[in-house]
Design an enzyme around this catalytic site. Structure first.
Site, PDB file in Angstrom:
ATOM      1  N   GLU A 135       0.844  -1.184   0.000  1.00 50.07           N
ATOM      2  CA  GLU A 135       0.000   0.000   0.000  1.00 50.07           C
ATOM      3  C   GLU A 135       0.891   1.250   0.000  1.00 50.07           C
ATOM      4  OE1 GLU A 135      -3.122   2.055   3.194  1.00 50.07           O
ATOM      5  OE2 GLU A 135      -1.944   0.281   3.732  1.00 50.07           O
ATOM      6  N   TRP A 136       0.559   2.215  -0.847  1.00 45.92           N
ATOM      7  CA  TRP A 136       1.310   3.469  -0.883  1.00 45.92           C
ATOM      8  C   TRP A 136       0.792   4.388   0.214  1.00 45.92           C
ATOM      9  CZ3 TRP A 136       5.630   5.364  -2.797  1.00 45.92           C
ATOM     10  CH2 TRP A 136       5.843   6.745  -2.742  1.00 45.92           C
ATOM     11  N   LEU A 137       1.705   4.942   0.999  1.00 47.19           N
ATOM     12  CA  LEU A 137       1.348   5.828   2.098  1.00 47.19           C
ATOM     13  C   LEU A 137       1.960   7.204   1.843  1.00 47.19           C
ATOM     14  CD1 LEU A 137       2.121   3.363   5.025  1.00 47.19           C
ATOM     15  CD2 LEU A 137      -0.127   3.860   4.039  1.00 47.19           C
ATOM     16  N   ASP A 139      14.074  -1.947  13.620  1.00 46.74           N
ATOM     17  CA  ASP A 139      14.902  -0.951  12.932  1.00 46.74           C
ATOM     18  C   ASP A 139      14.163   0.384  12.896  1.00 46.74           C
ATOM     19  OD1 ASP A 139      17.110   0.048  11.520  1.00 46.74           O
ATOM     20  OD2 ASP A 139      16.273  -0.502   9.574  1.00 46.74           O
TER      21      ASP A 139
END
Length: 265
Positions: free
Chosen positions: A78-80, A176
C-alpha cells in the site's frame, strides 16, 4: 521481474515508475497503474521475509502498510503519503508502538534470519536475552572490527548479565525503528521497513533516539518506561551503530566509540 511488469499481477498496465529515495538496501519505487492505483514496490533478496514481518505486525494491530502482493524478489505494498511529523502523528506512533510491544513471544528472536543488504542478521530463538544480544547482535561484528573496537565490544558482550535483564518481556519489536522508518499522515503514523524479532521493548526506543529525541507527545502516548532505561540505552544503540559502521564505513566509527564510552567499556 521488471517493475514495468508489476501491473501483470493486477491485470492493469503500469502508467509510471518513480524511484523512491532511501532505498539503500533494496530497490524501491512508486508505481502507478493505469487505473490510478498507487503502490510502493520493493525488490530485494529478503522481501518475502519482510512481507511476513509486516503481516505479523498487522495481526498485532500495529499501523503498517498493507501487503498487496509478494512473489520471489518482488513486494507490492500500500502506498502511504508522508506529510511529515506533527504532534498528533507522534502521539499515534507512540500508541502504535506500545500496542506492538504488547504482543509477546515465547522466546527471544525470530523464526527466520534476515539481512540488512549484504549484512546477515541471525535471529535463532534463545531463552536468555543477554545471550541473544551477545551472540546475535554484538559478537557477529567482531571479525570485521578494528582490534581496538573489537576488544571493547567483546568486553561488553562478556558483561551483559551485569547490564541487561536476563528475561524481560519478549515484546514484538519493529527492529529498525529510526525516524526514517516512520511515516506520518494526517493524524496518523505508520511503521515501515521492519526487521522484526522478539526482545526487550527498550531496543526500539533506543533506536528511535539514535538520531534524535521524539517529542513529548510520543512519550506521553507510549506510556511509562523504566527509569533505568537510560543506563541500557548505549548497549542497545551500539548494535545499529555497528550496522552503520559495517555498511557505510569509517564515518560511523565515532558513533560506535561514543556508545562504548557511554556504556563504560
Amino acid at each position: 521481474m521488471r517493475l514495468e511488469r508489476v501491473g501483470d499481477q493486477f491485470g492493469v498496465k503500469v502508467a509510471s515508475v518513480q524511484p523512491v529515495h532511501g532505498g539503500d538496501l533494496s530497490e524501491v519505487a512508486r508505481v502507478e497503474l493505469e487505473n490510478g492505483r498507487i503502490m510502493a514496490v520493493k525488490r530485494g533478496p529478503v522481501v518475502d521475509v519482510e512481507a511476513r514481518m509486516l503481516k505479523a505486525m498487522a495481526l498485532a494491530g500495529a499501523p503498517v502498510p498493507e501487503v498487496l502482493h509478494q512473489v520471489d524478489d518482488l513486494l507490492c505494498l500500500e502506498w502511504l503519503e508522508d506529510i511529515g511529523p506533527s504532534e498528533e502523528g507522534w502521539r499515534k506512533l507512540g500508541e502504535g508502538l506500545r500496542g506492538l510491544h504488547g504482543t509477546g513471544g515465547a522466546d527471544y528472536g525470530w523464526p527466520e534470519d534476515y539481512a540488512f543488504g549484504p549484512l546477515p542478521l541471525r535471529n535463532s530463538p534463545r531463552d536468555d536475552w543477554c545471550e541473544f544480544w551477545a551472540e546475535a547482535r554484538l559478537r557477529p561484528f567482531l571479525p570485521d572490527l578494528p582490534a581496538d573496537l573489537a576488544s571493547r565490544v567483546e568486553r561488553l558482550a562478556d558483561t551483559l548479565t551485569e547490564r541487561l535483564p536476563a528475561q524481560p518481556e519478549a515484546a514484538l519489536l519493529h527492529g529498525d525503528l529510526w525516524t526514517g522508518n516512520a511515516l506520518f499522515g494526517r493524524a496518523k503514523a505508520w511503521m515501515i521497513d521492519p526487521a522484526c524479532y522478539h526482545g526487550h521493548a527498550e531496543v526500539d526506543l533506543a533506536m528511535l533516539e539514535l538520531f534524535g529525541n521524539p517529542p513529548a507527545a510520543f512519550w506521553q502516548s507510549y506510556g511509562e518506561t523504566d527509569p533505568q532505561r537510560e543506563d541500557r540505552r548505549p548497549v542497545y544503540q551500539l548494535f545499529p551503530a555497528l550496522v552503520h559502521l559495517r555498511l557505510f564505513g569509517d564515518g560511523y566509527r565515532g558513533m560506535v566509540t561514543r556508545m562504548l564510552d557511554a556504556a563504560g567499556v
